[in-house]
Write a protein that holds these residues in place. Structure first.
Motif, PDB file in Angstrom:
ATOM      1  N   HIS A1125       0.843  -1.197   0.000  1.00  0.00           N
ATOM      2  CA  HIS A1125       0.000   0.000   0.000  1.00  0.00           C
ATOM      3  C   HIS A1125       0.876   1.245   0.000  1.00  0.00           C
ATOM      4  N   PHE A1126       1.980   1.175   0.740  1.00  0.00           N
ATOM      5  CA  PHE A1126       2.858   2.340   0.834  1.00  0.00           C
ATOM      6  C   PHE A1126       3.548   2.606  -0.496  1.00  0.00           C
ATOM      7  N   SER A1127       4.091   1.565  -1.110  1.00  0.00           N
ATOM      8  CA  SER A1127       4.814   1.839  -2.372  1.00  0.00           C
ATOM      9  C   SER A1127       3.816   2.236  -3.457  1.00  0.00           C
ATOM     10  N   GLU A1128       2.602   1.665  -3.374  1.00  0.00           N
ATOM     11  CA  GLU A1128       1.547   2.050  -4.315  1.00  0.00           C
ATOM     12  C   GLU A1128       1.226   3.532  -4.131  1.00  0.00           C
ATOM     13  N   THR A1129       1.132   3.939  -2.863  1.00  0.00           N
ATOM     14  CA  THR A1129       0.849   5.341  -2.567  1.00  0.00           C
ATOM     15  C   THR A1129       1.931   6.227  -3.161  1.00  0.00           C
ATOM     16  N   LEU A1130       3.191   5.807  -2.971  1.00  0.00           N
ATOM     17  CA  LEU A1130       4.289   6.638  -3.471  1.00  0.00           C
ATOM     18  C   LEU A1130       4.243   6.754  -4.978  1.00  0.00           C
TER      19      LEU A1130
END
Length: 1502
Positions: A1125-1130
């Protein structure tokens, strides 16, 4: 013992603790048993509540709580005050030391109690009376107070002026009683009941951030342990339901364990302050403010636990003394045994509670830091974000946070290790006097040596990680470009590159492991060497060794080694945490996006424009950095907009060639660039923008979720949007319709589908201003027409739209166009003015023709898509079949595989060296006890002592009469004095055994290191070989992440973590066996106790391992969504911010975190659950040994030497027991990595490797291609993609291939290159059946320009010619022909780096690079797949020209994207549903009525 008591109480040693003196209770007895002991109990229980978590609600302090806390602190003060008169006048009430002891204990107790109450009243207990146990225990010291009061009254010293000290003490006593009374009354105050308490929870649950619907009801803020009795807390009885229900573990964890974040103050205080980095808040001070008090107060628990740890050796000393002297009364022995029991029991409970509470604090800190980092990432400006790669930022969240968390553990070690060290040294000094310096000097000598080794290890580790990173990066590129690599037959090149990296990595690993082995050796040899040094020094100083001295010293040396060893690691951990803290701090100090400063509040010109810019200048890099930056293609681009105003509702087209700044203009509007001056105004700013980026950003969820993007589902609007974006058909193809999961970054979708879903998402958001960055690039003419008509000019017709695109034919309907070049607006005007400047052909002829191409072009594009999509339809079920997680224990097969990787011979020698090492260690200890016994015999020849051999079992029978009845009379012949067998003999034997032990230790350490490295080498080699030969289908159905995982984390495990843990496990197992042998040898009767305990141990550990395994699995399953989710957000930051979805994403992050922390909390607590049970087993063993020893002593059977040996071993039993379990569990976890690599070396489909025909060096020399009845399916069970295709392409002929989406165009190429094996039929090249030729030969003799331009990181030269066969001149010539020479000269020539996946080139330039590669192969057959989709039209024409000139005499097969590319080909092949529909010259086909080709040409002309 008596002397100590007598000294403390000032009584005679015969009756040190009189209970009744002069008609009242003895003062000393009163103080020690009725005052000190109750206070200690209260302190211990209070300390266990120090870690109670704060409740998230600010419950108002109730007066009852305030009262209790105040009285506790007042009592602390009173007890401290009482020590002053007590020390001043010593004669009044007994000796000063006793008073200081009693008052000091009491003061400490009430301080701890007060702090515990403070924690409790802020917690969930704030609205109840708190734990009843605490209130009751506070009454325990009351009898002592009353007895003292009575004594004062009797002795009439209460108010006499003659005794001022006594009077003041009496006053203080009265105040103490009064305070205690107030305390009791405030305990009885009515408080709210449980019911209220839940409703309070409910009320503030509404405004709680993480009150998500998934966790319903009042359970929300209740932790399972809340409201449990303190017995249940000490022994984790509340965990039992979870442990039982391990099989339905999913639901259980949720209801049982704490929502730590919701309750933890961390998520509220910490991140919010660190979020505003402009005020430069230090992360450390925020954490300190949020968790400091609670965290530091846990130190009290640690202190008490440590002190109790010392009771073991001291009582052991007294007990062995008791066994040696025959005079002490039995009661003393019993007391010592009870002391051993109490000390080890209390110590166990306290240490266990300490680690449990620290774990809870660690969870809260982790939640706080992760939330802070996530929040920061959402707010930081993209330009400053570029300083860190996505990987680095994800690392902040994983590695760096972990290091910070681990510091929580090291922090308490930092102060407690030196403290332990000092006490141990003092006790050693008490035992052996100055001799301890000999051993200490040796131990201290090793510290700098260890430091040097540790530094070398760190260095090597760093370098190894660098090589590992390069290897994983290469692997990533290899997997991303696997199709292209197979087309070009470059596997060998890549495998040599990967192996070269691996070799370097292994070299460093080898160095690390050998240094590690040295460290382990020094560590293992240290206790033996130090104790030898001490004893030799002691004997040389002319003292006599006794059993007591030797064993106490041995136990103490063992305790000394631990702090010495751990200290370097603790320091390292602290330094690592410091580094990580600074890294996170640097990230948190990045500049946030400042919306107020970026946008003007009112329109500069005052007109009602949707968006205006005046004299605005933007750049991608902050000014101060520009000079230092590498001249990256984006780094240097400046954007200058003199004057731009977009009125509401207009459609503004933006055109310009590749890299002119079109996308930058949109980024400037959304505020992602750095504004250097001027004004930007956007109407309705807070509403956000509808943004589609050039590379569509797709989330890892269902298609519908992607489109809704957090909005409510509105069926009418949704249908309209799906229809407008031409997604209806696609959704029908997908297996689950719009509920189909798309992979990470949308891997299961074709480029066109991704672009359209991203467009649909933007449209569904219903914003006022739309920024569309080339949504038409990836789709074909039909679809592009549809999108223009239905979407951009349909659904969005009343919105303001800014559209950037290369496909100028669609811009005729625009209201105005901007022509951008080099970051400036060159011209604005109507489409009629500007289009001629951009278009390549004169208009009239062109329109007509371009329409045809378009149509054409559509097909192509979609075509590939379809081959993919139709494939993905089936794969879809596959792709998201979760990676199988293996159930239950790790199979024997896996251990066997690892054993074989090490090599049987080597593995056996490792095990035998371990055995020898353990045996020699135990023998050296036994020799000591033998020596001691013989010494004590020579010394006490007068006393009857049994011989040094252990008593034979017949001597001891537990009979019904009495406890033990000796059957045979003891051997009473006095042992002759053995002066001849002097100390030297014993010392020499002892020294040589120790030397042998040292030798075996070093042998084992190095053999082990060698074996594990060998295993790592073998496993990687097998894995890589298999991966290189795998079929394309395998790579299509397996997400790259899954394969990469095998090559990164799983291999790292096999390289590093597995050997480390395995080593510990083996050492523990052998240590445990050695210990059992010694204990049973020393005290055979202990067997009776050991057997049931062993059974208990076995069942507990099996029970625990099952649970722990499931919890760990759950933990890792819930961990990856956080990072995904975090890398997707980035990667989607610009879209998330533009569409104003940041808050929703923050909430999602908290939910994922919450879910993960529940599992982590459960699994940590399960460990504590196990730990306390094992500690109790340990306590039982120690007590049993002490008990049996006393009984034996009574019956004159004991051998003090052996008893001491058994007991000193038994004191470490708990650590060994828990060590065996935890290291075994961890070994099992690590073995999963071997299991996973093993799975890939056996289970994946590979390409056929043999070759049956040897072909000439210049084959195919003519370029004749024949397909004969070719039938092919993507996978078994799928419909045929080619169904009986036959055609011939003659040498030198140019054939265009067209057809609707999914008709099998790309599949022809796959068949030609044997990427898929045919079901039937043949493909002949120059008359040779391609099935018979070796794969590598076949592929290297054909050239292809694939659909997606793939570049790997490296220089331009490596990308053009990886095998290094061409000269520079040839390369320059080819670049010249591809119109790349200038661009590349600007970058720095052939050796300039292209960056990851060719980042420093634009998409168009990457495609040109692929063309250059094809030109270099000089093959007779060239296949071109849609090669010109991302190139503007002028470049496109130049390309076509190059291809015509350079491949004039070659056979060229082109899958066309723009029809003008194939209109001049010799023949056109029209595919339909996997068959050849038409094959003729383009002119004939276009004139032939009803031909498919004609239909394709006309389809673009509406």
């Amino acid at each position: 013992m008596e002397n100590i008591l007598a000294g403390l109480c000032g009584t005679s040693p015969e009756d040190p603790l009189p209970v009744w003196v002069h008609g009242s209770v003895g003062h000393c007895f009163n103080q020690l048993t009725l005052n000190v002991i109750p206070h200690v109990i209260l302190a211990v229980v209070s300390a266990c509540f120090l870690g109670t978590p704060r409740s998230g609600s600010r419950v108002p302090f109730r007066p009852a709580w305030v009262c209790r806390i105040t009285t506790s602190f007042i009592l602390t003060g009173l007890f401290l005050a009482d020590t002053i008169p007590a020390t001043v006048s010593q004669q009044e009430l007994g000796p000063a030391y006793l008073e200081v002891l009693a008052n000091g204990t009491a003061a400490l107790t009430w301080l701890t109690h007060g702090l515990a109450l403070l924690m409790l009243c802020r917690s969930i207990h704030g609205s109840t009376r708190g734990p009843v146990a605490l209130s009751l225990l506070a009454l325990l010291p009351l009898p002592s107070f009353i007895i003292t009061l009575v004594w004062y009254c009797q002795s009439r010293t209460a108010w006499s002026p003659a005794h001022p000290a006594a009077s003041s003490r009496f006053t203080i006593l009265c105040l103490q009683l009064a305070s205690l009374l107030v305390y009791v009354i405030s305990c009885l105050f009515p408080t709210t009941g449980r019911q209220d308490f839940l409703s309070i929870n409910r009320s503030w649950q509404q405004d709680q951030l993480v009150s998500e619907t998934e966790i319903p009801g009042p359970d929300q803020q209740r932790v399972a342990e809340d409201g449990e009795s303190w017995l249940s807390r000490f022994f984790y009885v509340w965990m039992n339901p979870l442990m039982k229900s391990v099989h339905q573990v999913e639901e259980e964890t949720v209801s049982l364990t704490s929502p730590i974040i919701a309750g933890g103050d961390g998520s509220s205080d910490a991140p919010s302050s660190s979020g505003r980095a402009q005020e430069a808040v230090r992360l450390f001070s925020v954490l300190h403010a949020a968790f400091g008090l609670r965290f530091y107060s846990l130190g009290l628990l640690k202190l008490a636990g440590n002190l109790l740890g010392f009771s073991g050796p001291l009582l052991l000393n007294l007990l062995v003394n008791f066994m040696e002297s025959r005079q002490e009364p039995l009661s003393h022995g019993v007391l010592y045994a009870l002391g051993l029991f109490a000390g080890s029991f209390l110590g166990a409970v306290l240490r266990n509670q300490f680690s449990y509470q620290v774990n809870k604090v660690m969870l809260m800190v982790q939640a706080a830091i992760i939330s802070a980092i996530y929040r920061k990432a959402l707010r930081v400006s993209s330009t400053s974000l570029t300083r860190f790669t996505v990987g680095e930022i994800v690392n902040f969240m994983s590695t760096d946070t972990d290091r910070l968390i681990n510091f929580c553990l090291s922090f308490h070690e930092v102060w407690s290790l030196p403290f332990q060290f000092a006490i141990t040294l003092y006790l050693l000094y008490q035992q052996v006097g100055v001799a301890f310096l000999g051993g200490l000097a040796l131990a201290l000598l090793l510290v700098p040596i260890n430091k040097v080794i540790a530094n070398r290890i760190m260095m090597n580790n760093k370098e190894m990680l660098i090589h590992k990173d390069t290897r994983v990066k290469l692997m990533t590129e290899f997997l991303c470009g696997i199709r292209v690599i197979k087309f070009y037959a470059w596997e060998r090149h890549f495998s040599t590159r990967i192996n070269a990296c691996r070799a370097k990595e292994l070299q460093k690993l080898r160095a690390t492991k050998y240094l590690d082995a040295l460290c382990v050796y020094l560590w293992a040899a240290l206790p033996v060497v130090v104790s030898i040094a001490i004893f030799i020094t002691y004997v040389l100083l002319g003292h006599q060794l006794t059993a007591t001295k030797v064993f106490t010293a041995l136990a103490l040396v063992g305790m000394l080694i631990l702090p010495l060893n751990n200290f370097p690691w603790v320091l390292n951990g602290t330094l690592e945490a410091k580094v990580s803290l600074d890294r996170i701090q640097r990230f948190l100090e990045l500049v946030d996006q400042d919306v107020e400063a970026y946008y003007a509040l009112d329109s500069p010109s005052g007109t009602a424009a949707a968006m205006e810019m005046q004299c605005a200048a933007f750049s991608w890099a902050p000014v101060e950095e520009e000079s230092t930056r590498q001249p990256l293609s984006t780094g240097t681009l400046q954007l200058h907009i003199e004057n731009l105003s977009v009125r509401k509702g207009m459609l503004l087209g933006v055109v310009g060639k590749v890299g002119s700044g079109k996308s930058s203009l949109l980024a400037a509007i959304t505020g992602e660039l750095i504004k250097q001056g001027g004004r930007v105004y956007v109407c309705d700013l807070e509403q956000g923008f509808g943004l589609t980026t050039q590379e569509p950003w797709i989330q890892f969820t269902t298609v519908r979720e992607n489109i809704l993007f957090g909005r409510e589902y509105d069926a009418r609007l949704y249908e309209e949007v799906v229809e407008a974006c031409a997604l209806s058909e696609d959704l029908n193809i997908l297996p689950a319709g719009d509920q189909t999961e798309v992979g990470e970054n949308g891997v299961t979708l074709s480029g066109g589908q991704k672009a359209r879903i991203a467009l649909a998402r933007a449209v569904y958001q219903e914003k006022e201003l739309y920024l569309l960055d080339d949504p038409l690039a990836a789709v074909d003419a039909d679809v592009a027409n549809h999108l223009m008509r239905k979407c951009i000019l349909g659904v969005l017709k009343h919105k303001t739209r800014i559209l950037c695109t290369h496909r100028t034919e669609f811009l005729e309907k625009a209201d105005a166009l901007l022509l951008i070049d080099n970051g400036r607006i060159v011209q604005t005007g109507t489409p009629a003015d500007i289009l001629p400047l951009v278009e390549a052909f004169p208009k009239f002829r062109d329109m007509d023709k371009r329409q045809k191409d378009k149509a054409h072009d559509e097909q192509v594009q979609e075509e590939a898509i379809e081959t993919e999509a139709e494939e993905s339809t089936q794969t879809n079920h596959l792709i998201h079949k979760e990676e199988e997680k293996k159930e239950g224990a790790v199979a024997f097969q896996v251990y066997k595989a690892y054993w074989l990787a090490v090599g049987s011979c080597l593995a056996l020698s490792i095990l035998s060296s371990l055995f020898l090492m353990q045996a020699s260690r135990n023998i050296s200890d036994w020799w000591l006890s033998h020596w001691i016994s013989s010494i004590s015999q020579t010394a006490n020849t007068s006393v009857m002592v049994c011989s040094a051999s252990p008593p034979s079992p017949e001597l001891l029978l537990f009979s019904a009469v009495g406890l033990v009845s000796p059957i045979q009379a003891l051997d009473t012949t006095p042992v002759p004095s053995n002066g001849s067998m002097d100390v030297n003999f014993y010392l020499i034997v002892y020294g040589s055994i120790a030397g042998a032990n040292s030798l075996f230790t070093i042998l084992r350490a190095f053999l082990f290191a060698y074996g594990t490295i060998r295993a790592a080498t073998v496993i990687h080699k097998q894995l890589l070989q298999k991966a290189l030969k795998a079929t394309v289908t395998f790579f299509d159905t397996t997400p790259t992440g899954r394969i990469l995982n095998r090559f990164s984390s799983d291999l790292y495990c096999v390289d590093d973590s597995l050997p480390f843990i395995l080593n510990i496990f083996l050492a523990n197992v052998y240590g445990l066996l050695g210990m059992l042998v010694i204990i049973t040898y020393g005290l055979p009767w202990i067997g009776l106790v050991l057997l049931p305990l062993a059974a208990l141990y076995f069942s507990i550990q099996r029970y625990y391992r099952r649970t722990s395994r499931e919890l760990k699995r759950l933990y890792s399953v819930t961990l990856s969504p956080i990072y995904t989710h975090f890398s997707e957000t980035l990667s989607g930051l610009s879209s998330i911010r533009a569409m104003r979805a940041t808050q929703r994403f923050e909430l999602e992050n908290q939910l994922y975190l919450e879910r993960n922390q529940r599992c982590l909390f459960a699994s940590n607590t399960a460990m504590q659950w196990l730990d306390i049970r094992l500690q109790m087993i340990g306590v039982a063993v120690v007590t049993a040994i002490a008990g049996i020893a006393i009984i034996q002593h009574q019956k004159q059977l004991g051998n003090p030497g052996l008893v001491g040996l058994a007991l000193s071993y038994a004191l470490s039993v708990t650590n060994l027991l828990s060590g065996v379990i935890s290291s075994f569990t961890q070994t099992e976890t690590m073995m999963v990595s071997v299991e996973r690599t093993e799975e890939y070396t056996t289970d994946i489909p590979t390409e056929p490797q043999g070759k049956l025909v040897q072909v000439a060096a210049d084959w195919p020399s003519q370029g004749l291609v024949e397909f004969q009845q070719v039938v092919l399916a993507y996978r078994a069970g799928l419909p045929n993609a080619l169904d009986g295709v036959s055609f011939t392409v003659y040498p030198g002929e140019k054939v265009g291939i067209v057809g609707r989406t999914g008709s099998g165009k790309s599949t022809l190429f796959l068949a030609l290159f044997r990427m898929l094996e045919l079901k039937s039929g043949r493909i002949l090249l120059d008359g040779v059946d391609s099935q018979l030729v070796g794969l590598e030969e076949l592929r290297s003799r054909l050239a292809i320009i694939p659909q997606d331009p793939f570049l790997f990181s490296g220089s331009i030269r490596e990308n053009l010619d990886p095998q290094g066969k061409r000269t520079d001149a040839e390369l320059h010539e080819v670049l010249e022909q591809c119109h790349l020479r200038d661009a590349i000269a600007q970058m720095g020539g052939l050796d300039s780096e292209v960056g990851e996946r060719g980042r420093s080139l634009s998409v168009g330039q990457r495609q040109l690079m692929c063309l250059a590669r094809a030109l270099l192969t000089q093959a007779k057959v060239l296949c071109i797949d849609e090669a010109t989709a991302s190139v503007d039209q002028k470049t496109d024409q130049l390309l076509q020209q190059t291809i015509r000139q350079r491949f004039a005499d070659k056979t060229v097969l082109t899958i066309a994207h723009r029809l003008n590319t194939i209109l001049d080909s010799d023949r056109v092949l029209v595919m339909q549903a996997g068959r050849v529909a038409e094959l003729d010259s383009p002119t004939r086909l276009s004139q032939k009525d009803g031909s498919l080709f004609q239909r394709l040409l006309h389809s673009g002309q509406q």
